[in-house]
Scaffold this active site. Sequence first.
Site, short mmCIF file in Angstrom:
data_model
loop_
_atom_site.label_atom_id
_atom_site.label_comp_id
_atom_site.label_asym_id
_atom_site.label_seq_id
_atom_site.Cartn_x
_atom_site.Cartn_y
_atom_site.Cartn_z
N HIS A 19 0.89 -1.20 0.02
CA HIS A 19 0.12 0.05 0.10
C HIS A 19 0.85 1.20 0.06
O HIS A 19 0.66 2.37 0.71
CB HIS A 19 -1.03 -0.07 1.28
CG HIS A 19 -2.05 -0.89 1.15
ND1 HIS A 19 -3.31 -0.75 0.92
CD2 HIS A 19 -1.94 -2.26 1.66
CE1 HIS A 19 -4.03 -2.03 0.88
NE2 HIS A 19 -3.32 -3.08 1.51
N ASN A 63 -10.21 -2.60 2.72
CA ASN A 63 -10.13 -2.19 1.35
C ASN A 63 -11.39 -2.14 0.75
O ASN A 63 -12.58 -2.33 1.42
CB ASN A 63 -9.53 -3.87 1.09
CG ASN A 63 -7.98 -3.98 1.31
OD1 ASN A 63 -7.02 -2.99 1.42
ND2 ASN A 63 -7.58 -5.41 1.22
N TYR A 71 0.92 -4.11 12.14
CA TYR A 71 0.77 -2.83 11.70
C TYR A 71 1.67 -1.90 12.55
O TYR A 71 2.34 -1.18 12.43
CB TYR A 71 -0.68 -2.41 11.59
CG TYR A 71 -1.38 -2.88 10.37
CD1 TYR A 71 -1.54 -4.25 10.30
CD2 TYR A 71 -1.68 -2.04 9.28
CE1 TYR A 71 -2.29 -4.68 9.13
CE2 TYR A 71 -2.11 -2.52 8.29
CZ TYR A 71 -2.44 -3.76 8.12
OH TYR A 71 -3.36 -4.46 7.15
FE1 HDD Z 1 -2.55 -4.78 5.43
C1 HDD Z 1 -1.01 -1.82 5.03
C2 HDD Z 1 -5.47 -3.45 4.42
C3 HDD Z 1 -3.92 -7.77 5.40
C4 HDD Z 1 0.48 -6.07 6.97
N1 HDD Z 1 -3.04 -2.86 4.77
C5 HDD Z 1 -2.28 -1.78 4.73
C6 HDD Z 1 -3.10 -0.73 4.39
C7 HDD Z 1 -4.17 -1.23 4.17
C8 HDD Z 1 -4.44 -2.72 4.45
C9 HDD Z 1 -5.61 -0.20 3.61
C10 HDD Z 1 -2.48 0.75 4.12
C11 HDD Z 1 -2.85 1.60 5.26
C12 HDD Z 1 -2.23 2.90 4.93
O1 HDD Z 1 -2.95 3.55 4.27
O2 HDD Z 1 -1.59 3.42 5.69
N2 HDD Z 1 -4.23 -5.57 5.09
C13 HDD Z 1 -5.36 -4.86 4.77
C14 HDD Z 1 -6.29 -5.72 4.56
C15 HDD Z 1 -5.94 -6.87 4.98
C16 HDD Z 1 -4.68 -6.77 5.14
C17 HDD Z 1 -7.94 -5.18 4.51
C18 HDD Z 1 -6.94 -8.22 5.10
C19 HDD Z 1 -7.97 -8.19 5.74
N3 HDD Z 1 -1.63 -6.46 6.08
C20 HDD Z 1 -2.61 -7.78 5.96
C21 HDD Z 1 -2.07 -8.76 6.67
C22 HDD Z 1 -0.81 -8.30 7.18
C23 HDD Z 1 -0.80 -6.92 6.67
C24 HDD Z 1 -2.44 -10.56 6.88
C25 HDD Z 1 0.41 -8.69 8.04
C26 HDD Z 1 0.23 -9.87 8.57
N4 HDD Z 1 -0.58 -4.16 5.98
C27 HDD Z 1 0.46 -4.84 6.57
C28 HDD Z 1 1.57 -4.00 7.06
C29 HDD Z 1 1.06 -2.58 6.38
C30 HDD Z 1 -0.28 -2.89 5.80
C31 HDD Z 1 2.96 -4.59 6.47
C32 HDD Z 1 2.11 -1.81 5.50
C33 HDD Z 1 2.14 -0.47 5.94
C34 HDD Z 1 1.46 -0.46 7.11
O3 HDD Z 1 1.11 -1.75 7.25
O4 HDD Z 1 1.00 0.67 7.76
O5 HDD Z 1 1.87 -3.89 8.17
#
Ligand code: HDD
Length: 702
Positions: A77, A150, A364
């Site tokens: 993202h 999402n 996160y």
């Molecule tokens: Fe995630 C970012 C949505 C599963 C780990 N995720 C991130 C963002 C969104 C989502 C909208 C951007 C947030 C922003 O605008 O800063 N992610 C989802 C949804 C998921 C999902 C709807 C399933 C239900 N994500 C998911 C899993 C993991 C992560 C299973 C890890 C175990 N996601 C992350 C992250 C991020 C992220 C690596 C990258 C940047 C951040 O968190 O802040 O931790």
Amino acid sequence: MATKTTDAKLADMQKDMVEVGGKQHMTTDYGVKISDPDHWLRVASESRTGPSLLEDQIAREKIMRFDHERIPERVVHARGTGAFGTFKLFESAEDVTTAGVLTDTSRETPLFLRFSTVQGSKGSADTVRDVRGFAVKMYTDEGNWDIVGNNIPVFFIQDSIKFPDVIHSVKPEPHNEVPQGQSAHNNFWDFQYMHSETTHMNQWIMSDRAIPRSYRMMQGFGVNTYSLINAQGKRHFVKFHFTPELGVHSLVWDEALKICGQDPDFHRKDLMDAIDAGHFPRWKFGLQLIPEEKMDDFEFDPLDATKVWPEELVPIRYIGQLELNRNVDEFFPQTEQAAFCTSHIVPGIDFSDDPLLQGRNFSYFDTQISRLGPNWQELPINRPVCPYMALANRDGAMKHRITKGTVNYWPNRFEANPPAEPSQGGFVSYPEKQQGMKLRALSDKFKEHHNQAQTFYNSLSEIEKIHVAKAFSFELDHCDDPVVYKRMTERLASISLDLAKTVAMNVGADTPSKALKENKGQKAKGLSQLEYLPEKPIIVTRRIAILVGDGFDYASYTTMKETLQSQGAFVFTIGAQRQGVKAESGETVVPDHHFNGMRSTLFDAVFVPGGKHVANALSKNGVAKFWITESFAHLKPIAGLNEAVPFIEKQIGLSDVKVASSGTAGLESYGVVTGYGEAAATLKVANVGPNSKGLAEMFIWH
Ligand code: HDD
């Protein structure tokens, strides 16, 4: 001077705001006024430029600050944009929760929402085929509540431990860092085949949901299952929904691909423009609720994020409205540094054992440390607006809040900053009874992967199904390893044999002879995006191009422009040259763009007034001609008057465009509306269909 505001978050951020402009002199970071910002201090004379001096503290500070301007982009993202807004309730949910934000109908909760794509880097294009992030941070009176959702209600995987794998597979491949902003490559589809739990999500991302027309025209889903706890301590499981007032609309794939190059910032500009113009995007906020004791009543496990809760079984209860109404002042501190955490909940809301959510709650919180450092929660965009005193959380890199007093631990001899009782708003986790074996496993219901994928596909309209087949065909065409495209095509036979056969033919896989799973035609509500059209078709914020050259008919041009604008459309005059275009009756109009400066793809509709300009300019200009052909190919409304009628007819190659006789209303065909004679003088625009349906409603003649 900061403006006075009733928005608690704006007031909070204004404490840290300064503004460029005015008489304040330019200074260094440490406040000393700068006399010459253009030259490094050096040994120099009129005839000679000598070495630059390391002594120059001003130059060194400037270069040092520049050298360290970048922080790591989000690991997923990375590409995104955001805006501020408010959340209002129109119905209290106090029967299911004690959370103030969901029960107090007199509140206006300030919020920040960040939209994003998943795969691409920070500088990638907006209109790629991808899931869109929909991350909301509500600054509630009881602390921050983040819904990190999402635009698609399900996810690829069931267990968080697979997240690094699914993301590695979709990101650019490790040996050559290709491709950018695309899932169309071997590794992604290899992973998808290897995990049949992704089958449902595959259908969604190959549908038009993955190429939205605008962030303002897509749904938001919390995806994971949370809990709501009421005053009696009863728990309901919950899924969160946001449904856009403007309806759900998509681009067509060819258009999306072209916009990637023509205007990579298409979606972020669209959002900013609408907010700047005062057309605030709004979403209805809804809850799907399952009482705790009913959790075993479904054929799927409601904690499985690869499943939706069918609306027939669990209806959505709409209780509030989210509105975006303010653009950010500076992107980096207000969007890039925004940090969302699924673990940020407020009293009255709790987690569930959803195995994806449990892992997210760790991830996160953790990732923000490498992006922003341990004090990320203190940054203006992230800090709460309610009073807060994190007594023991001190120090660390870049600490900037100053906490006065002699103690930083609990209990302390002053009883300073005591914990809150539940009755005083203290957070208490739901006291859930837990019992079981320690195992690396999921419950049996997680093992079924195809039912809902089939239901999704069956519920689509015919045109949406064609788009799914085309999307799979595009993606697998970009996989050059036969193992990948052959196996993945085979997998489609567990959804629909027809779909599998079409894709097999297109991508050169073996044609499957029988379905891998019987399809009984089961359909469900809320899956086809055509169910989410606005109650009344509207053109507000739609981008409409008017093509003109020297000799155009001024009367029909102005009538159409004013009528469209009065209904909130964004109207752009596209002219042969931006130096000015002369009407037949002598008026000069300065176009917003010239033919070569823009493309039809960046507009929702096109109008060509009558006049000599058709023969003088449009018919002689390849770009103007292609504008019409391309608009038609992208199913856009096209309207033309008088001389423009045969011009349009020729470009779209339609023999059956019906043309009204002189002085009467025009007729329509395939989204094309044409008319001769006096019609221009009485031209009125009423209904406009979305760009994928009801196109012919675009221009209505009275
Ligand atoms: Fe995630 C970012 C949505 C599963 C780990 N995720 C991130 C963002 C969104 C989502 C909208 C951007 C947030 C922003 O605008 O800063 N992610 C989802 C949804 C998921 C999902 C709807 C399933 C239900 N994500 C998911 C899993 C993991 C992560 C299973 C890890 C175990 N996601 C992350 C992250 C991020 C992220 C690596 C990258 C940047 C951040 O968190 O802040 O931790």
